[in-house]
Write a protein that holds these residues in place. Sequence first.
Motif, short mmCIF file in Angstrom:
data_model
loop_
_atom_site.label_atom_id
_atom_site.label_comp_id
_atom_site.label_asym_id
_atom_site.label_seq_id
_atom_site.Cartn_x
_atom_site.Cartn_y
_atom_site.Cartn_z
N PHE A 258 0.85 -1.18 0.04
CA PHE A 258 0.00 -0.01 -0.06
C PHE A 258 0.75 1.20 -0.13
O PHE A 258 0.86 1.81 1.09
N PRO A 259 1.37 1.59 -1.01
CA PRO A 259 2.35 2.79 -1.25
C PRO A 259 1.64 4.08 -0.84
O PRO A 259 0.61 4.18 -1.29
N GLY A 260 2.47 4.94 -0.42
CA GLY A 260 1.78 6.24 0.06
C GLY A 260 1.82 7.34 -1.11
O GLY A 260 2.71 6.89 -2.10
N PRO A 261 1.36 8.45 -0.86
CA PRO A 261 1.60 9.23 -2.12
C PRO A 261 2.72 9.91 -2.39
O PRO A 261 3.27 10.42 -3.34
N GLY A 262 3.52 10.00 -1.31
CA GLY A 262 4.90 10.78 -1.05
C GLY A 262 4.59 12.23 -0.75
O GLY A 262 3.50 12.72 -0.73
N PRO A 263 5.75 12.91 -0.52
CA PRO A 263 5.58 14.17 -0.02
C PRO A 263 4.99 15.16 -1.07
O PRO A 263 5.16 14.86 -2.26
N ALA A 264 4.45 16.29 -0.58
CA ALA A 264 3.91 17.39 -1.64
C ALA A 264 5.00 18.62 -1.53
O ALA A 264 5.71 18.61 -0.40
N PRO A 265 5.51 19.03 -2.42
CA PRO A 265 4.86 18.72 -3.88
C PRO A 265 5.46 17.87 -4.84
O PRO A 265 5.13 17.76 -5.91
N GLU A 266 6.52 17.10 -4.32
CA GLU A 266 7.10 16.24 -4.96
C GLU A 266 6.25 15.16 -5.61
O GLU A 266 6.53 14.76 -6.82
N ALA A 267 5.14 14.87 -5.11
CA ALA A 267 4.27 13.50 -5.46
C ALA A 267 3.53 14.18 -6.82
O ALA A 267 3.28 13.19 -7.54
#
Length: 322
Positions: free
Chosen positions: A310-319
């Motif tokens: 279940f991968p997370g979206p990553g940090p903003a704004p890099e995602a």
Amino acid sequence: MQHHHLGRTALRVSELCLGTMNFGPATSEDESYAILDRALEHDINFVDTANQYGASAGVGATETIIGNWLAQGGDRREQIVLATKLYEPMSDRPNDRGLSARNIRLACDASLRRLQTDHIDLYQMHHIDRTAPWDEVWQAMETLVAQGKITYVGSSNFAGWTVAQANEAARSRHFLGLVSEQSLYNLTERTIELEVIPACESYGLGLLPWSPLGGGLLAGVLSVEATGRRSSAEMARRVESIRPQLIQWETLCDDLGERPSDVGVAWLLHQPAVTSPIVGPRTIAQLDGAIHATSIHLSSDVLDRIDAIFPGPGPAPEAYAW
């Protein structure tokens, strides 16, 4: 049971928060009392409700059950950090909802009557109200604090920018502002990692995840399915949308020798930003399972395996940007 500071405050709350939405519509009053008593036995001192909870039992029914439990005495009120919420409609009248100063005042008084107490420890806005200016909201909340009716203010379902907007407005009034945020957060719903969690960390808000098991998706639905029990059409659709992930998830939990529901709560307890996941048991057995989750240690390798499923979206704004 460990206890953590609620955000940047000195208030200490248990690492599990007892959610009460099932009290009334799904759990009888007597069993609700038993669940509350069991929570106290295990040092769970954080109880969350909302003025509208009650569903088929009627709006306000859940607060009424909690109030009747508190009225039994035995220092019950002194032992708990009591949280409730306002925003949702309590009647068909146009002003019995939202975050107007009028509704904040009247809704608080009504909750105090149903809860049979003279103060609410954490008064939470259940949703943003785009029609309510922050000066109006904070003036009303400041008055309730001054009157001793509430102690802290929290939010629920706020966006990251709304957390910032609310607390900057509070800062300009020399008011403490938001100290916690309730958000939808579990392995199948990690959107808040983009903006909400960074905002909470920056402003010192405690994070209180609701629906820690994704409405049952993370509770072993495939094992239940294998017994021949039918799910609702909506649950069946949700299962099919992520079946390959659920197969991996339940296999991992089998490898750990733990129930998927307990591992789902344990994962949240391993997230640094999380103060206290909100567990909403219908039965004492479900509460006992959540309590067991506090003893589950997930190694870094296991956490990596879970992130791969279940991968997370990553940090903003890099995602979403270069």
